[in-house]
Design an enzyme around this catalytic site. Structure first.
Site, PDB file in Angstrom:
ATOM      1  N   HIS A  43      -9.357  -7.497   6.835  1.00  0.00           N
ATOM      2  CA  HIS A  43      -9.124  -7.216   5.415  1.00  0.00           C
ATOM      3  C   HIS A  43      -8.834  -5.728   5.194  1.00  0.00           C
ATOM      4  O   HIS A  43      -7.833  -5.366   4.554  1.00  0.00           O
ATOM      5  CB  HIS A  43     -10.358  -7.645   4.615  1.00  0.00           C
ATOM      6  CG  HIS A  43     -10.201  -7.512   3.133  1.00  0.00           C
ATOM      7  ND1 HIS A  43     -10.038  -8.583   2.303  1.00  0.00           N
ATOM      8  CD2 HIS A  43     -10.186  -6.419   2.328  1.00  0.00           C
ATOM      9  CE1 HIS A  43      -9.926  -8.173   1.054  1.00  0.00           C
ATOM     10  NE2 HIS A  43     -10.021  -6.851   1.041  1.00  0.00           N
ATOM     11  N   GLU A  44      -9.701  -4.856   5.708  1.00  0.00           N
ATOM     12  CA  GLU A  44      -9.518  -3.418   5.502  1.00  0.00           C
ATOM     13  C   GLU A  44      -8.304  -2.890   6.267  1.00  0.00           C
ATOM     14  O   GLU A  44      -7.615  -1.974   5.792  1.00  0.00           O
ATOM     15  CB  GLU A  44     -10.778  -2.661   5.940  1.00  0.00           C
ATOM     16  CG  GLU A  44     -12.023  -3.021   5.142  1.00  0.00           C
ATOM     17  CD  GLU A  44     -11.846  -2.822   3.644  1.00  0.00           C
ATOM     18  OE1 GLU A  44     -11.051  -1.944   3.241  1.00  0.00           O
ATOM     19  OE2 GLU A  44     -12.498  -3.541   2.863  1.00  0.00           O
TER      20      GLU A  44
END
EC number: 3.4.24.-
Length: 640
Positions: free
Chosen positions: A457-458
């Site tokens: 996600h990051e």
């Protein structure tokens, strides 16, 4: 997993107190005779007087009661039967007192039925007892008994009133006790705050510097027929240093400084607030030139008729008195009112008109250069290592106020103290900034599959930000849980932005939705970790369509929604029809889908870079932004 909001331009200040008096006149060489000391009541005087009164009034009765034996009515009849009673006195309310044959006094109480028959009289007559009747209770004694508590209360009331008068140093008795002293006067020798103590805000300081010059040289303005401002209102967000500026004005002008909060005027006693306003302005005029500073004036300056209980409301009476005092200055008056508020929209229009508050000085959040200056003020007494660049720290704090920056420096100092160090390092400021923005770092460990999903996600956020030409540069990525966020991607703007182009906002939407897009690309389904990203992206897209006119279907039309009194951006009455609202909703969804498609396209093209960055995050947990750009410039070779 939040990213910085490119349209949020929060910004700050810092500083300390002020004021002064002019030289006094020469006094006579012979001092005036010392007046005789006033008689003062002491607490022990009051107690002794009360004790003497109790002894004189209650003493005889107490002695008589100690020498009298109390008998029941049955025992009394038995003594009469055995001729032990020599004399009795019968009262009107059934009380019987008398003397036994041995000389002992006694007392008893006869029942009502015994007094209405002749049985008791016959017994006393047969026993040869001398009988007499007592007169009714003394009216004077009864009156004193009933008035004694009232007299004691009145005496205590007068005594406390006199003590309050002496302790307050002014007349008014108990009224003075209730009124109190609403203002604190700072003498000329005490102030230390000057304009040099207020970092940045050169334009704001220039606005109020004219006020200082008027207080110091009023004749210069009278010569050309100019009148100085009677009131200056400082308006700005909380923590921007409005109170500090007022102290600096008094410190520069070296005049008496009356500092009072708006809430100190409002009391439960009707009329006390208005009397406090009168007393405050009377003192200021006697000591003029002077400055009256009202902190948070919205406590008493709100619109009349909107709140409260009508014309007799205490707050409204206080406001009316303040309006009369400000409008009652004589020409060339040497008393200036300074006030601050962060809610100017709720102030009464009569308070803001010329002649009362002639000027409104905006004190905004500080920009990049001003934030660096403010950080320099707050780090004067601290030891910094050579690697600390205050400009870099300021670049990472967009939207911080002066109070926020002071808190940032203090948090960094606390971190250094916990580590047993005497100097502050760049890591201290980074950790303090994360703590203030995201919250305290959570020590709970993530499950292996959760760590992998957070890393992907990051990595999606960071990769799309690095590949977007106008997006803010990536500074750091972490998958360490902090506060409510399981990870974070930090972007730091290189310059202070005041205008945002449509391309910048659309790429900002793509960066926000890139985390969810990365999860869909790698795992085939999203997770709840993108909730904050979706909320922020939806809000930004709504403003682009409704406020900024970035929709081709709606055209160059803006429908800004006024902020309600409760602080909500969504009012109950929309300035457009229901059909327009439907069109706005469709446009917002279209803008968000376009941003998601842009993020999907970038991530699919750089899938190998996404995988490599995710693996690096799983290995190191925190990655510097330079690593992201190195991976983008030198993408790994995908193995077929």
């Amino acid at each position: 997993m939040p990213t910085s909001d490119p349209t949020t331009d929060r910004h700050p200040l810092s500083g300390s107190p002020a004021s002064s008096t002019s030289d006094g006149q020469r006094q006579s060489s012979t001092p005036p005779p010392t007046p005789p000391p006033a008689r003062r009541w002491r607490l022990w005087h009051f107690i002794v007087a009360l004790g003497i009164f109790a002894i004189l009034f209650f003493g005889p009765g107490a002695v008589t009661a100690a020498q009298t034996e109390s008998l029941t009515y049955s025992a009394f009849l038995a003594d009469v039967q055995t001729h032990k009673v020599s004399a009795v006195a019968v009262g009107a309310n059934g009380q019987i007192t008398g003397t036994l044959t041995g000389g002992t006094r006694f007392a008893t109480l006869a029942p009502t039925w015994a007094l209405t028959t002749d049985d008791l009289a016959n017994r006393l007559e047969n026993a040869g007892v001398q009988v007499s009747a007592e007169p009714a209770t003394d009216t004077l004694r009864q009156l004193i008994d009933s008035l004694l508590p009232t007299l004691l209360l009145i005496g205590a009331f007068v005594w406390f009133s006199r003590r309050a008068e002496r302790s307050l140093g002014s007349g008014g008795g108990l009224g003075g006790l209730l009124r109190g002293k609403p203002a604190r006067v700072t003498e000329a020798e005490r102030p230390r705050t000057r304009f040099d103590d207020v970092a940045g805000y050169d334009g704001v300081k220039e606005e109020v510097r004219e006020l200082v010059d008027f207080l110091q040289h009023p004749e210069r303005y009278r010569r050309v027929g100019a009148r100085g401002p009677r009131g200056v209102l400082l308006v700005g967000p909380p923590g921007t240093g409005k109170t500090l500026l007022a102290r600096a004005v008094a410190g520069e002008a070296e005049v008496p400084f009356y500092a009072v909060t708006g809430s100190s005027f409002v009391e439960m006693f009707v009329g006390l607030g208005a009397s406090r306003v009168r007393d405050l302005f009377a003192d200021a005029r006697r000591n003029g030139p002077a400055i009256i500073f009202i902190d948070e004036i919205d406590a008493i300056g709100g619109r009349r008729g909107v709140t409260g209980f009508g014309g007799h409301d205490e707050r409204e009476q206080t406001l009316n008195q303040l309006l009369a005092e400000m409008d009652g200055f004589t020409e060339g008056g040497s008393v200036v009112v300074l006030a601050n508020t962060n809610r100017p929209e709720i102030l009464d229009p009569a308070l803001l008109r010329p002649g009362r508050f002639d000027r409104q000085v905006q004190v905004p959040l500080p920009v990049l250069a001003e934030r660096a200056q403010i950080l320099g003020v707050h780090t004067r007494d601290k030891v910094l290592t050579g690697h600390v660049d205050l400009m870099d720290v300021a670049r990472g704090t967009p939207g911080f106020s002066g109070a926020d920056l002071a808190n940032l420096v203090n948090e960094a100092a606390l971190r250094a103290a916990r580590d047993g160090r005497g100097e502050l390092r760049p890591a201290d400021f980074e950790d303090a900034r994360e703590r203030l923005i995201l919250g305290r770092r959570d020590g709970a460990a993530l499950l292996p599959e959760e760590r992998l999903r957070v890393a992907v996600h990051e990595a999606g956020h960071a990769l799309v930000a690095a590949l977007s030409p106008t997006a803010d540069p990536v500074a750091k990525i972490t998958i360490l849980p902090t506060g409510l966020a399981l990870g974070a991607t930090h972007q730091l703007p290189t310059d202070e932005r005041r205008l945002y182009t449509e391309q910048y906002l659309r790429e900002s939407l793509a960066v926000r939705l890139a985390g969810r897009a990365a999860e869909l690309l790698v795992f085939g389904e999203p997770s709840t970790g993108a909730a904050d990203d979706l909320a922020g992206a939806t809000d930004l897209a709504l403003r682009m369509v409704r406020d900024y006119g970035f929709s081709k279907d709606l055209g160059p039309v803006a429908y800004p929604t006024a902020v309600s009194a409760a602080g909500s951006a969504e009012g109950g009455n929309r300035p457009y029809a229901e059909a327009t609202q439907r069109q706005v909703d469709l446009e917002v969804a279209r803008v968000l889908r376009a941003a998601e498609d842009q993020a999907d396209l970038l991530l699919e093209r750089h899938r190998a870079s996404l995988d490599r960055l995710s693996e690096r995050l799983l290995q190191d947990e925190t990655v510097d932004g330079a690593v992201v750009y190195d991976i983008v410039r030198h993408p790994p070779t995908r193995v077929a």
